[in-house]
Scaffold this active site. Structure first.
Site, PDB file in Angstrom:
ATOM      1  N   ARG A  29       0.798  -1.229   0.000  1.00 16.41           N
ATOM      2  CA  ARG A  29       0.000   0.000   0.000  1.00 16.41           C
ATOM      3  C   ARG A  29       0.828   1.276   0.000  1.00 16.41           C
ATOM      4  NH1 ARG A  29      -2.693  -3.860   1.782  1.00 16.41           N
ATOM      5  NH2 ARG A  29      -0.692  -4.340   2.701  1.00 16.41           N
ATOM      6  N   THR A  30       1.807   1.324   0.892  1.00 16.41           N
ATOM      7  CA  THR A  30       2.525   2.598   1.057  1.00 16.41           C
ATOM      8  C   THR A  30       3.237   2.958  -0.241  1.00 16.41           C
ATOM      9  OG1 THR A  30       2.826   1.983   3.355  1.00 16.41           O
ATOM     10  CG2 THR A  30       4.124   3.841   2.556  1.00 16.41           C
ATOM     11  N   LYS A  39      26.802  -4.155  -2.405  1.00 13.35           N
ATOM     12  CA  LYS A  39      28.259  -4.058  -2.597  1.00 13.35           C
ATOM     13  C   LYS A  39      28.898  -3.271  -1.463  1.00 13.35           C
ATOM     14  CE  LYS A  39      27.257  -3.430  -7.480  1.00 13.35           C
ATOM     15  NZ  LYS A  39      27.261  -2.358  -8.500  1.00 13.35           N
ATOM     16  N   ARG A  95      11.362   3.673   3.030  1.00 14.19           N
ATOM     17  CA  ARG A  95      11.043   2.728   4.118  1.00 14.19           C
ATOM     18  C   ARG A  95      12.318   1.961   4.432  1.00 14.19           C
ATOM     19  NH1 ARG A  95       5.922  -1.240   4.418  1.00 14.19           N
ATOM     20  NH2 ARG A  95       5.023   0.760   5.046  1.00 14.19           N
ATOM     21  N   HIS A 131       5.465   5.625  11.483  1.00 16.02           N
ATOM     22  CA  HIS A 131       4.908   5.498  10.133  1.00 16.02           C
ATOM     23  C   HIS A 131       3.983   6.708   9.945  1.00 16.02           C
ATOM     24  CE1 HIS A 131       3.624   3.865   6.433  1.00 16.02           C
ATOM     25  NE2 HIS A 131       3.251   2.656   6.801  1.00 16.02           N
TER      26      HIS A 131
HETATM   27  N1   CP Z   1      -0.034  -0.108   5.898  1.00 20.27           N
HETATM   28  C1   CP Z   1       1.141  -0.369   5.294  1.00 20.27           C
HETATM   29  O1   CP Z   1       2.188   0.218   5.618  1.00 20.27           O
HETATM   30  O2   CP Z   1       1.058  -1.317   4.319  1.00 20.27           O
HETATM   31  P1   CP Z   1       2.276  -1.787   3.410  1.00 20.27           P
HETATM   32  O3   CP Z   1       3.284  -2.457   4.343  1.00 20.27           O
HETATM   33  O4   CP Z   1       1.700  -2.734   2.421  1.00 20.27           O
HETATM   34  O5   CP Z   1       2.892  -0.580   2.790  1.00 20.27           O
END
Ligand code: CP
Length: 314
Positions: free
Chosen positions: A50-51, A79, A100, A128
């Site tokens: 999703r993110t 590397k 991320r 998050h």
């Molecule tokens: N909610 C969320 O962070 O989903 P993903 O890990 O799929 O990005």
């Protein structure tokens, strides 16, 4: 002014309300060319559906182009290239970086070395913030307010970064939290201390039943975060500790909504999907509008720029 988004803790009440308002503008008209000529980089050192896809969709719907990777194994980090060098380099290609990373604090570090804004798309079990913005937008849309709500957080409150960010953001809005978790996955002491310091009311439960659900305005379910356990036997012991079933919703308030950052594993039975309280798929969709707002804000565009924008595509 351009700026990074690393933690929700830095956002004022006014800024949160402003971003919610901006997300509303994008929900009215999600397709525009307001970011034409810009490049957004998505650097995902951990898996995501999703993110990443909602950020990339947001960029595409606003006319920007997207570069990036979904698996660090295909990059020169294998590397031995450092995160610092990677970030500086990508900052020479892109106007904004969405990252991320599995390490807590990685987003803050990246924001300190990057020549462009960095948006934290999740750093370990820490924060998050963009999930929180879409959660807040979803709460606002369904409840008509962010103020004075009973918010029940259920499941993995130890490793679940989304619940940590949400409780910090809600400090401005006089919530009452119910932390529902087994001892092994209880809300960490540092976040309970944060609540005490900010006057956030909270109650802890180990039971998860109809009576507790009946008090909720928002029932925020979470997945037990398998990837954060060092002892997989412990994961096996707690993984199915709470499973929400439709029959448990009979006493729920009519306007209560069930949120979940997703992905779900077993914690919401499929029969809940048909229940009018279920909102998690719409919540994920709201991520598009919230992230359109976050990208524009990080790049220095204002809500007035968005309202005055003449590039809308109907
Ligand atoms: N909610 C969320 O962070 O989903 P993903 O890990 O799929 O990005």
């Amino acid at each position: 002014m351009k700026h990074s988004l690393v933690t929700i803790a830095n956002l004022t009440k006014e800024k949160i309300e402003y971003l919610v308002e901006m997300a509303q503008e994008f929900e009215k008209y999600p397709n525009r060319k307001i970011l034409e000529g810009k490049v957004l980089a998505t650097l995902f050192f951990e898996p995501s559906t999703r993110t990443r896809l909602s950020f990339e969709t947001a960029a595409n719907r606003l006319g920007a182009r997207v570069i990036g990777f979904t698996d660090p194994k295909v990059t020169s980090s294998t590397k031995g290239e450092t995160l610092k060098d990677t970030i500086i380099m990508v900052g020479g290609y892109a106007d904004i970086i969405v990252m991320r990373h599995y390490l807590e604090g990685a987003a803050l570090y990246a924001s300190e070395v990057a020549p462009v804004p960095v948006v934290n798309a999740g750093d370990g079990a820490n924060q998050h913030p963009t999930q929180t913005m879409l959660d807040l937008y979803s709460i606002y849309k369904t409840q008509g307010t962010l103020e004075n709500l009973n918010i029940h957080l259920v499941g993995d409150l130890k490793y679940g970064r989304t619940v940590h960010s949400l409780l910090m953001a809600m400090r401005h809005f006089n919530p009452t939290f119910h932390f529902i978790a087994p001892k092994e996955l209880a809300m960490p002491e540092e976040y309970k201390q944060y609540c005490r310091e900010h006057g956030i009311k909270f109650v802890e439960h180990e039971d998860f039943n109809e009576d507790i659900i009946s008090q909720a305005d928002i029932l925020y379910m979470t997945r037990v975060q398998r990837e954060r356990f060092t002892d997989l036997m412990e994961y096996e012991r707690v993984k199915d500790v709470y499973v929400l079933k439709a029959a448990m919703l009979e006493k729920a308030k009519e306007n209560m909504r069930i949120l979940h950052p997703l992905p779900r594993v077993n914690e919401i039975a499929y029969d809940v999907d048909e229940d009018p309280h279920a909102y998690y798929f719409q919540q994920a969709k709201n991520g598009l509008y919230a992230r359109e707002a976050i990208i524009c804000d990080a790049l220095g565009l204002t809500i007035e720029d968005v309202r005055n924008d003449k590039t809308i595509i109907l």
